[in-house]
Design a protein around this motif. Structure first.
Motif, PDB file in Angstrom:
ATOM      1  N   ALA A 197      31.835  53.353  43.587  1.00 24.89           N
ATOM      2  CA  ALA A 197      33.059  52.680  43.132  1.00 24.89           C
ATOM      3  C   ALA A 197      34.050  53.722  42.621  1.00 24.89           C
ATOM      4  O   ALA A 197      33.688  54.596  41.838  1.00 24.89           O
ATOM      5  CB  ALA A 197      32.711  51.684  42.029  1.00 24.89           C
ATOM      6  N   GLU A 198      35.275  53.602  43.094  1.00 23.30           N
ATOM      7  CA  GLU A 198      36.248  54.670  42.812  1.00 23.30           C
ATOM      8  C   GLU A 198      37.199  54.340  41.661  1.00 23.30           C
ATOM      9  O   GLU A 198      37.859  53.293  41.660  1.00 23.30           O
ATOM     10  CB  GLU A 198      37.057  54.953  44.072  1.00 23.30           C
ATOM     11  CG  GLU A 198      37.962  56.168  43.931  1.00 23.30           C
ATOM     12  CD  GLU A 198      38.231  56.828  45.258  1.00 23.30           C
ATOM     13  OE1 GLU A 198      37.383  57.614  45.709  1.00 23.30           O
ATOM     14  OE2 GLU A 198      39.280  56.550  45.854  1.00 23.30           O
ATOM     15  N   VAL A 199      37.250  55.274  40.726  1.00 22.11           N
ATOM     16  CA  VAL A 199      38.176  55.174  39.592  1.00 22.11           C
ATOM     17  C   VAL A 199      39.489  55.818  40.065  1.00 22.11           C
ATOM     18  O   VAL A 199      39.646  57.038  40.075  1.00 22.11           O
ATOM     19  CB  VAL A 199      37.592  55.891  38.349  1.00 22.11           C
ATOM     20  CG1 VAL A 199      38.536  55.783  37.163  1.00 22.11           C
ATOM     21  CG2 VAL A 199      36.216  55.329  38.001  1.00 22.11           C
ATOM     22  N   LYS A 200      40.420  54.960  40.457  1.00 22.52           N
ATOM     23  CA  LYS A 200      41.611  55.426  41.186  1.00 22.52           C
ATOM     24  C   LYS A 200      42.840  54.721  40.624  1.00 22.52           C
ATOM     25  O   LYS A 200      42.942  53.497  40.717  1.00 22.52           O
ATOM     26  CB  LYS A 200      41.392  55.043  42.653  1.00 22.52           C
ATOM     27  CG  LYS A 200      42.475  55.391  43.638  1.00 22.52           C
ATOM     28  CD  LYS A 200      42.061  54.846  45.023  1.00 22.52           C
ATOM     29  CE  LYS A 200      42.850  55.433  46.163  1.00 22.52           C
ATOM     30  NZ  LYS A 200      42.418  54.885  47.475  1.00 22.52           N
ATOM     31  N   LYS A 201      43.733  55.466  40.060  1.00 27.52           N
ATOM     32  CA  LYS A 201      44.929  54.833  39.487  1.00 27.52           C
ATOM     33  C   LYS A 201      46.022  54.603  40.531  1.00 27.52           C
ATOM     34  O   LYS A 201      46.701  53.579  40.518  1.00 27.52           O
ATOM     35  CB  LYS A 201      45.485  55.682  38.340  1.00 27.52           C
ATOM     36  CG  LYS A 201      46.729  55.052  37.757  1.00 27.52           C
ATOM     37  CD  LYS A 201      47.182  55.636  36.464  1.00 27.52           C
ATOM     38  CE  LYS A 201      48.399  54.850  35.984  1.00 27.52           C
ATOM     39  NZ  LYS A 201      48.976  55.411  34.783  1.00 27.52           N
ATOM     40  N   VAL A 244      30.460  65.257  52.814  1.00 26.39           N
ATOM     41  CA  VAL A 244      31.374  65.848  53.799  1.00 26.39           C
ATOM     42  C   VAL A 244      32.094  64.714  54.530  1.00 26.39           C
ATOM     43  O   VAL A 244      31.458  63.866  55.148  1.00 26.39           O
ATOM     44  CB  VAL A 244      30.621  66.758  54.794  1.00 26.39           C
ATOM     45  CG1 VAL A 244      31.615  67.442  55.729  1.00 26.39           C
ATOM     46  CG2 VAL A 244      29.792  67.798  54.057  1.00 26.39           C
ATOM     47  N   GLU A 245      33.407  64.736  54.424  1.00 27.00           N
ATOM     48  CA  GLU A 245      34.201  63.629  54.971  1.00 27.00           C
ATOM     49  C   GLU A 245      34.748  63.954  56.357  1.00 27.00           C
ATOM     50  O   GLU A 245      35.350  64.997  56.581  1.00 27.00           O
ATOM     51  CB  GLU A 245      35.367  63.334  54.017  1.00 27.00           C
ATOM     52  CG  GLU A 245      36.261  62.222  54.528  1.00 27.00           C
ATOM     53  CD  GLU A 245      37.321  61.842  53.512  1.00 27.00           C
ATOM     54  OE1 GLU A 245      36.971  61.403  52.417  1.00 27.00           O
ATOM     55  OE2 GLU A 245      38.513  62.008  53.826  1.00 27.00           O
ATOM     56  N   VAL A 246      34.524  63.016  57.288  1.00 27.96           N
ATOM     57  CA  VAL A 246      35.069  63.174  58.640  1.00 27.96           C
ATOM     58  C   VAL A 246      35.933  61.957  58.959  1.00 27.96           C
ATOM     59  O   VAL A 246      35.790  60.896  58.350  1.00 27.96           O
ATOM     60  CB  VAL A 246      33.942  63.301  59.698  1.00 27.96           C
ATOM     61  CG1 VAL A 246      33.044  64.478  59.402  1.00 27.96           C
ATOM     62  CG2 VAL A 246      33.115  62.016  59.797  1.00 27.96           C
ATOM     63  N   GLU A 306      33.999  54.762  54.211  1.00 31.57           N
ATOM     64  CA  GLU A 306      35.024  54.964  53.183  1.00 31.57           C
ATOM     65  C   GLU A 306      36.355  54.287  53.528  1.00 31.57           C
ATOM     66  O   GLU A 306      36.825  54.389  54.666  1.00 31.57           O
ATOM     67  CB  GLU A 306      35.339  56.459  53.040  1.00 31.57           C
ATOM     68  CG  GLU A 306      34.201  57.349  52.657  1.00 31.57           C
ATOM     69  CD  GLU A 306      34.675  58.811  52.562  1.00 31.57           C
ATOM     70  OE1 GLU A 306      33.854  59.649  52.209  1.00 31.57           O
ATOM     71  OE2 GLU A 306      35.855  59.097  52.857  1.00 31.57           O
ATOM     72  N   SER A 307      36.971  53.675  52.554  1.00 29.69           N
ATOM     73  CA  SER A 307      38.358  53.190  52.596  1.00 29.69           C
ATOM     74  C   SER A 307      38.556  51.868  53.350  1.00 29.69           C
ATOM     75  O   SER A 307      37.902  51.611  54.368  1.00 29.69           O
ATOM     76  CB  SER A 307      39.324  54.205  53.232  1.00 29.69           C
ATOM     77  OG  SER A 307      39.201  55.458  52.628  1.00 29.69           O
ATOM     78  N   GLY A 308      39.488  51.102  52.817  1.00 31.06           N
ATOM     79  CA  GLY A 308      39.955  49.896  53.511  1.00 31.06           C
ATOM     80  C   GLY A 308      38.966  48.745  53.523  1.00 31.06           C
ATOM     81  O   GLY A 308      39.071  47.874  54.387  1.00 31.06           O
ATOM     82  N   VAL A 316      34.559  52.522  47.761  1.00 31.65           N
ATOM     83  CA  VAL A 316      35.632  51.530  47.640  1.00 31.65           C
ATOM     84  C   VAL A 316      36.477  51.798  46.399  1.00 31.65           C
ATOM     85  O   VAL A 316      35.940  52.029  45.310  1.00 31.65           O
ATOM     86  CB  VAL A 316      35.037  50.095  47.556  1.00 31.65           C
ATOM     87  CG1 VAL A 316      36.157  49.055  47.512  1.00 31.65           C
ATOM     88  CG2 VAL A 316      34.103  49.817  48.722  1.00 31.65           C
ATOM     89  N   GLY A 317      37.778  51.762  46.579  1.00 29.65           N
ATOM     90  CA  GLY A 317      38.690  51.942  45.452  1.00 29.65           C
ATOM     91  C   GLY A 317      39.560  50.722  45.261  1.00 29.65           C
ATOM     92  O   GLY A 317      39.277  49.818  44.476  1.00 29.65           O
ATOM     93  N   GLU A 318      40.623  50.680  46.072  1.00 28.76           N
ATOM     94  CA  GLU A 318      41.683  49.684  45.880  1.00 28.76           C
ATOM     95  C   GLU A 318      41.201  48.265  45.603  1.00 28.76           C
ATOM     96  O   GLU A 318      41.614  47.639  44.627  1.00 28.76           O
ATOM     97  CB  GLU A 318      42.599  49.690  47.117  1.00 28.76           C
ATOM     98  CG  GLU A 318      43.721  48.673  46.982  1.00 28.76           C
ATOM     99  CD  GLU A 318      44.718  48.736  48.132  1.00 28.76           C
ATOM    100  OE1 GLU A 318      44.684  49.696  48.922  1.00 28.76           O
ATOM    101  OE2 GLU A 318      45.553  47.811  48.213  1.00 28.76           O
ATOM    102  N   SER A 319      40.321  47.740  46.460  1.00 26.68           N
ATOM    103  CA  SER A 319      40.008  46.312  46.354  1.00 26.68           C
ATOM    104  C   SER A 319      39.329  45.965  45.037  1.00 26.68           C
ATOM    105  O   SER A 319      39.457  44.841  44.561  1.00 26.68           O
ATOM    106  CB  SER A 319      39.177  45.835  47.546  1.00 26.68           C
ATOM    107  OG  SER A 319      37.900  46.408  47.536  1.00 26.68           O
TER     108      SER A 319
HETATM  109  O1  LIG Z   1      41.090  52.619  48.025  1.00 32.90           O
HETATM  110  P1  LIG Z   1      40.240  52.505  49.257  1.00 32.90           P
HETATM  111  O2  LIG Z   1      40.994  52.137  50.496  1.00 32.90           O
HETATM  112  O3  LIG Z   1      39.061  51.588  49.015  1.00 32.90           O
HETATM  113  O4  LIG Z   1      39.639  53.974  49.537  1.00 32.90           O
HETATM  114  C1  LIG Z   1      38.747  54.613  48.656  1.00 32.90           C
HETATM  115  C2  LIG Z   1      38.467  56.044  49.146  1.00 32.90           C
HETATM  116  O5  LIG Z   1      37.770  55.961  50.355  1.00 32.90           O
HETATM  117  C3  LIG Z   1      39.758  56.850  49.309  1.00 32.90           C
HETATM  118  O6  LIG Z   1      40.350  56.929  48.075  1.00 32.90           O
HETATM  119  C4  LIG Z   1      39.549  58.244  49.868  1.00 32.90           C
HETATM  120  C5  LIG Z   1      38.701  58.589  50.882  1.00 32.90           C
HETATM  121  N1  LIG Z   1      38.776  59.922  51.113  1.00 32.90           N
HETATM  122  C6  LIG Z   1      39.674  60.456  50.299  1.00 32.90           C
HETATM  123  C7  LIG Z   1      40.105  61.785  50.160  1.00 32.90           C
HETATM  124  C8  LIG Z   1      41.011  62.057  49.191  1.00 32.90           C
HETATM  125  C9  LIG Z   1      41.562  61.074  48.400  1.00 32.90           C
HETATM  126  C10 LIG Z   1      41.156  59.744  48.519  1.00 32.90           C
HETATM  127  C11 LIG Z   1      40.215  59.436  49.487  1.00 32.90           C
END
Ligand SMILES: O=P(O)(O)OC[C@@H](O)[C@@H](O)c1c[nH]c2ccccc12
Length: 381
Positions: free
Chosen positions: A164-168, A276-278, A335-337, A357-360
């Motif tokens: 879970a992402e702490v994202k402002k 490692v993010e791809v 990751e994301s969306g 997950v962040g935003e939702s």
């Molecule tokens: O808010 P979302 O769509 O749920 O995404 C979270 C996370 O995957 C996203 O913040 C992220 C994925 N890779 C990153 C690299 C840098 C900064 C942010 C990200």
């Protein structure tokens, strides 16, 4: 130190990509956002010898950067790590001619972030050289096992574990939550059943900080913590560990293979897990050739264009790639969306054992409930 991260010089780099809500201006920066122009500079006097020496140094620097760019290009990396220095001066008769840097405007948001990060890290390194960080990591709280924390709930429930992402805020979405209390949000996530937390530490684009990371670490949270940063220099790995991180993100779109190899080794050495993010097939294939990678994140958001497409996770796990990942026992994070139980089921079906997950969930008044809504059930038990 943190004031430096959020200090005037860095926060004030003008950005054509940054959301207006936190944008300021400053003209001190070497790379600007002038319209790219090809300007012929014509100095009437020939250069004195000292100037010529400087210019030949510049030529060397230019050559090194060119060869770095070539390495990046052969690996399909479009992001340039630094603004180009531009061609050196050319002498024509009694005149000096040169074409001013044509390419010193970042081509997309990721490139802009990386260029800023490079400047930021250079300043931070001056204040906290590596040897001081090496001492600091001995005093840091011992690292927690990030991968074990992801595997346990997956084995127990068969559902993907949640990071879970702490994202402002983010450059694509602006401010996600005005009343942002990182420690309260982290506690709510933990209560809701998150296996691990991700804490944004980039100040300029995501309004995060290392203070947030430290505060969460010191607030009695037991989940392992991912330091969500744009890593461009091994120094940042030590810094993240010194601030209490258990894991860091390495972005394949930014780092060439050699950096990934070298950085994953350093991570192991200091007890950090590397995620490692791809984002595309080429990045996935590059990373699958690197030994020692145990955790791969598939980003559904293209960091260059902000486009989000969750079928990206499925696409990158199909066929031989998925097979290789299973053979290597790599844990994959979607990751994301991700917003709904259907989204979670979709990426789970594709083969991920964890989701980021962040935003939702950060947007929900009560992030604990946000997690239950995301999964369609209470996952805290
Ligand atoms: O808010 P979302 O769509 O749920 O995404 C979270 C996370 O995957 C996203 O913040 C992220 C994925 N890779 C990153 C690299 C840098 C900064 C942010 C990200």
């Amino acid at each position: 130190m943190e004031s430096l991260m959020r200090g005037t010089s860095l926060n004030s780099i003008p950005s054509p990509f940054l959301n207006h809500t936190f944008r300021q201006h400053d003209s001190r920066f070497t790379f600007g956002f002038k319209s790219p122009s090809s300007t012929l500079i014509n100095n009437r006097r020939p250069s004195p010898p000292c100037l010529r020496a400087q210019q030949s140094e510049k030529t060397e620097e230019f050559k090194v950067r060119n060869s770095q760019d070539e390495v990046f290009a052969t690996q399909g990396i479009r992001i340039r790590r630094r603004p180009p220095t531009g061609p050196p001066l050319h002498y024509v008769g009694p005149f000096e001619f040169r074409l001013q840097n044509e390419g010193n405007t970042p081509r997309n948001i990721l490139e802009e972030i990386v260029w800023n990060k490079d400047t930021e890290v250079a300043q931070m390194k001056d204040k906290k050289p590596l040897y001081t960080l090496k001492k600091a990591i001995d005093l840091a709280p011992p690292p927690r096992d990030f991968i074990a924390a992801l595997k346990a709930p997956y084995l127990r429930t068969g559902m993907p574990a949640l990071i879970a992402e702490v994202k402002k805020a983010s450059p694509s979405r602006g401010v996600l939550r005005e009343d942002f209390d990182p420690v309260e949000i982290a506690k709510a996530y933990e209560k809701g059943g998150a296996a691990c937390l991700s804490v944004l530490t980039d100040a300029k684009y995501f309004q995060g900080s290392f203070e947030n990371l430290e505060a969460i670490r010191n607030a009695g949270i037991t989940c392992p913590l991912l330091c969500k940063e744009f890593i461009v220099d091994a120094w940042q790995l030590y810094y993240a560990r010194a601030k209490g991180a258990d894991a860091v993100l390495l972005i394949a779109a930014v780092l060439p293979d050699l950096d990934i190899k070298y950085m994953t080794k350093i991570c192991k050495l200091i007890g950090l897990t590397a995620l490692v993010e791809v984002h595309d097939e080429n990045e996935m294939d590059r990373i699958l050739k690197i030994d020692g990678v145990q955790l791969i994140g598939i980003n559904n958001r293209n960091l260059e264009t902000f486009e989000v497409d969750i079928s990206n996770t499925k696409k990158l796990l199909e066929g031989e790639r998925g097979e290789k990942i299973r053979q290597k026992d790599i844990v994959v994070v979607g990751e994301s969306g991700l917003f709904t139980p259907d989204d979670v089921a979709y990426v789970q079906e594709a083969g991920v054992k964890a989701i980021l997950v962040g935003e939702s969930i950060v947007k929900q008044k009560d992030p604990t409930k946000g997690i239950a809504e995301l999964f369609g059930k209470d996952i805290s038990a």
